[in-house]
Design a protein around this motif. Structure first.
Motif, PDB file in Angstrom:
ATOM      1  N   GLU A 127       3.937   4.754  -8.485  1.00  9.96           N
ATOM      2  CA  GLU A 127       4.921   5.071  -9.510  1.00  9.96           C
ATOM      3  C   GLU A 127       4.474   4.663 -10.921  1.00  9.96           C
ATOM      4  N   ASP A 128       3.524   3.749 -11.019  1.00  8.06           N
ATOM      5  CA  ASP A 128       2.975   3.366 -12.325  1.00  8.06           C
ATOM      6  C   ASP A 128       1.924   4.355 -12.818  1.00  8.06           C
ATOM      7  N   GLY A 129       1.576   5.330 -11.975  1.00  6.37           N
ATOM      8  CA  GLY A 129       0.575   6.322 -12.352  1.00  6.37           C
ATOM      9  C   GLY A 129      -0.833   5.954 -11.950  1.00  6.37           C
ATOM     10  N   ASP A 130      -0.973   4.892 -11.161  1.00  4.34           N
ATOM     11  CA  ASP A 130      -2.304   4.460 -10.726  1.00  4.34           C
ATOM     12  C   ASP A 130      -2.705   5.168  -9.438  1.00  4.34           C
ATOM     13  N   ILE A 131      -3.965   5.562  -9.373  1.00  5.54           N
ATOM     14  CA  ILE A 131      -4.568   6.052  -8.137  1.00  5.54           C
ATOM     15  C   ILE A 131      -5.554   4.985  -7.696  1.00  5.54           C
ATOM     16  N   CYS A 132      -5.281   4.383  -6.542  1.00  7.74           N
ATOM     17  CA  CYS A 132      -6.209   3.410  -5.963  1.00  7.74           C
ATOM     18  C   CYS A 132      -7.148   4.171  -5.034  1.00  7.74           C
ATOM     19  N   ILE A 133      -8.433   3.836  -5.125  1.00 14.49           N
ATOM     20  CA  ILE A 133      -9.437   4.477  -4.281  1.00 14.49           C
ATOM     21  C   ILE A 133     -10.103   3.384  -3.451  1.00 14.49           C
ATOM     22  N   PHE A 134      -9.981   3.517  -2.132  1.00 17.22           N
ATOM     23  CA  PHE A 134     -10.535   2.538  -1.200  1.00 17.22           C
ATOM     24  C   PHE A 134     -11.642   3.179  -0.372  1.00 17.22           C
ATOM     25  N   LYS A 135     -12.598   2.357   0.035  1.00 11.08           N
ATOM     26  CA  LYS A 135     -13.582   2.794   1.024  1.00 11.08           C
ATOM     27  C   LYS A 135     -12.867   2.889   2.358  1.00 11.08           C
ATOM     28  N   LEU A 136     -13.127   3.943   3.125  1.00 13.20           N
ATOM     29  CA  LEU A 136     -12.567   4.089   4.467  1.00 13.20           C
ATOM     30  C   LEU A 136     -13.201   3.017   5.344  1.00 13.20           C
ATOM     31  N   SER A 137     -12.471   1.941   5.588  1.00 19.94           N
ATOM     32  CA  SER A 137     -13.045   0.788   6.280  1.00 19.94           C
ATOM     33  C   SER A 137     -11.935  -0.127   6.784  1.00 19.94           C
ATOM     34  N   PRO A 138     -12.188  -0.854   7.885  1.00 22.16           N
ATOM     35  CA  PRO A 138     -11.224  -1.858   8.326  1.00 22.16           C
ATOM     36  C   PRO A 138     -11.213  -3.090   7.415  1.00 22.16           C
ATOM     37  N   ASP A 139     -12.196  -3.178   6.525  1.00 15.88           N
ATOM     38  CA  ASP A 139     -12.254  -4.260   5.538  1.00 15.88           C
ATOM     39  C   ASP A 139     -11.805  -3.703   4.194  1.00 15.88           C
ATOM     40  N   LYS A 140     -10.930  -4.427   3.506  1.00  9.46           N
ATOM     41  CA  LYS A 140     -10.425  -3.938   2.222  1.00  9.46           C
ATOM     42  C   LYS A 140     -11.548  -3.887   1.197  1.00  9.46           C
ATOM     43  N   ASP A 141     -11.759  -2.688   0.645  1.00 12.47           N
ATOM     44  CA  ASP A 141     -12.779  -2.477  -0.381  1.00 12.47           C
ATOM     45  C   ASP A 141     -12.200  -1.504  -1.406  1.00 12.47           C
ATOM     46  N   LEU A 142     -11.585  -2.058  -2.447  1.00 15.94           N
ATOM     47  CA  LEU A 142     -11.014  -1.247  -3.525  1.00 15.94           C
ATOM     48  C   LEU A 142     -12.158  -0.805  -4.428  1.00 15.94           C
ATOM     49  N   ILE A 143     -12.498   0.473  -4.353  1.00 17.31           N
ATOM     50  CA  ILE A 143     -13.612   1.027  -5.123  1.00 17.31           C
ATOM     51  C   ILE A 143     -13.239   1.160  -6.594  1.00 17.31           C
ATOM     52  N   GLY A 144     -12.005   1.585  -6.846  1.00 10.09           N
ATOM     53  CA  GLY A 144     -11.579   1.764  -8.224  1.00 10.09           C
ATOM     54  C   GLY A 144     -10.097   2.046  -8.321  1.00 10.09           C
ATOM     55  N   GLU A 145      -9.595   1.976  -9.543  1.00 10.11           N
ATOM     56  CA  GLU A 145      -8.197   2.283  -9.822  1.00 10.11           C
ATOM     57  C   GLU A 145      -8.159   3.045 -11.143  1.00 10.11           C
ATOM     58  N   ILE A 146      -7.521   4.204 -11.136  1.00 13.26           N
ATOM     59  CA  ILE A 146      -7.461   5.064 -12.310  1.00 13.26           C
ATOM     60  C   ILE A 146      -6.010   5.319 -12.659  1.00 13.26           C
ATOM     61  N   ASN A 147      -5.660   5.161 -13.929  1.00 17.67           N
ATOM     62  CA  ASN A 147      -4.290   5.457 -14.352  1.00 17.67           C
ATOM     63  C   ASN A 147      -4.229   6.894 -14.854  1.00 17.67           C
ATOM     64  N   MET A 148      -3.254   7.657 -14.349  1.00 21.89           N
ATOM     65  CA  MET A 148      -3.122   9.077 -14.676  1.00 21.89           C
ATOM     66  C   MET A 148      -2.183   9.316 -15.854  1.00 21.89           C
ATOM     67  N   GLY A 149      -1.619   8.281 -16.439  1.00 25.24           N
ATOM     68  CA  GLY A 149      -0.799   8.434 -17.628  1.00 25.24           C
ATOM     69  C   GLY A 149       0.695   8.483 -17.384  1.00 25.24           C
ATOM     70  N   SER A 150       1.106   8.832 -16.174  1.00 27.40           N
ATOM     71  CA  SER A 150       2.519   8.791 -15.784  1.00 27.40           C
ATOM     72  C   SER A 150       2.603   8.767 -14.263  1.00 27.40           C
ATOM     73  N   SER A 151       3.792   8.574 -13.742  1.00 28.43           N
ATOM     74  CA  SER A 151       4.013   8.376 -12.305  1.00 28.43           C
ATOM     75  C   SER A 151       3.353   9.451 -11.454  1.00 28.43           C
ATOM     76  N   VAL A 152       2.780   9.013 -10.331  1.00 23.14           N
ATOM     77  CA  VAL A 152       2.223   9.921  -9.329  1.00 23.14           C
ATOM     78  C   VAL A 152       3.132   9.831  -8.109  1.00 23.14           C
ATOM     79  N   TYR A 153       3.975  10.837  -7.933  1.00 26.55           N
ATOM     80  CA  TYR A 153       4.931  10.852  -6.820  1.00 26.55           C
ATOM     81  C   TYR A 153       4.436  11.669  -5.633  1.00 26.55           C
ATOM     82  N   SER A 154       3.462  12.538  -5.855  1.00 27.58           N
ATOM     83  CA  SER A 154       3.012  13.428  -4.788  1.00 27.58           C
ATOM     84  C   SER A 154       1.652  12.997  -4.251  1.00 27.58           C
ATOM     85  N   THR A 155       1.302  13.539  -3.115  1.00 32.13           N
ATOM     86  CA  THR A 155       0.054  13.240  -2.448  1.00 32.13           C
ATOM     87  C   THR A 155      -1.086  14.025  -3.082  1.00 32.13           C
TER      88      THR A 155
END
Length: 142
Positions: free
Chosen positions: A75-103
């Motif tokens: 809802e803050d407009g951030d897209i979190c990008i994770f590596k597909l893994s059982p271990d948490k690996d946040l690759i990056g976070e990008i703000n799109m400028g307004s809320s992201v409600y859809s997939t």
């Protein structure tokens, strides 16, 4: 829903709160976000929790898995990008400028992300340019 290993001692992060989105599953890894802003990765067969990430904003959407990455908007407009893994690996976070409600969606090798105000089409090698819209006076991307 899971409540952690000791229901008497459960923490906020150990609970799957209400959700509007559906799950995404690949390689027995199940991903789901809840409206409390938590993004969870579980074993799809056993329900064992691998990790939880606090996005610090509610999520209305479902995760997208593509190219061994998991995309999740909030809802803050951030897209979190994770590596597909059982271990948490946040690759990056990008703000799109307004809320992201859809997939986010991929079609024809283009990643589409819709924010409350704009639709972004993202692909390798593309150039981004903003121009003024004659009809609305607002900015649009070419």
């Amino acid at each position: 829903h899971y409540t952690g290993s000791d229901p008497e001692q459960k923490k906020f992060e150990d609970t799957l709160h209400r959700t509007l989105g559906s799950v995404a599953i690949k390689n027995d890894l199940l991903y789901i976000a809840d409206q409390s802003g938590l993004f969870h990765c579980l074993n799809a067969k056993t329900g064992k929790v691998h990790w939880t990430h606090d996005m610090l904003a509610a999520s209305w959407a479902s995760p997208l898995i593509v190219d061994e990455k998991v995309y999740m908007g909030d809802e803050d407009g951030d897209i979190c990008i994770f590596k597909l893994s059982p271990d948490k690996d946040l690759i990056g976070e990008i703000n799109m400028g307004s809320s992201v409600y859809s997939t986010p969606v991929v079609a024809n090798n283009v990643l589409f992300i819709a924010s409350k105000d704009e639709l972004f089409a993202i692909q390798p090698g593309a150039m981004f340019k903003r121009t003024k819209s004659k009809s609305s006076g607002g900015e649009v991307a070419d």
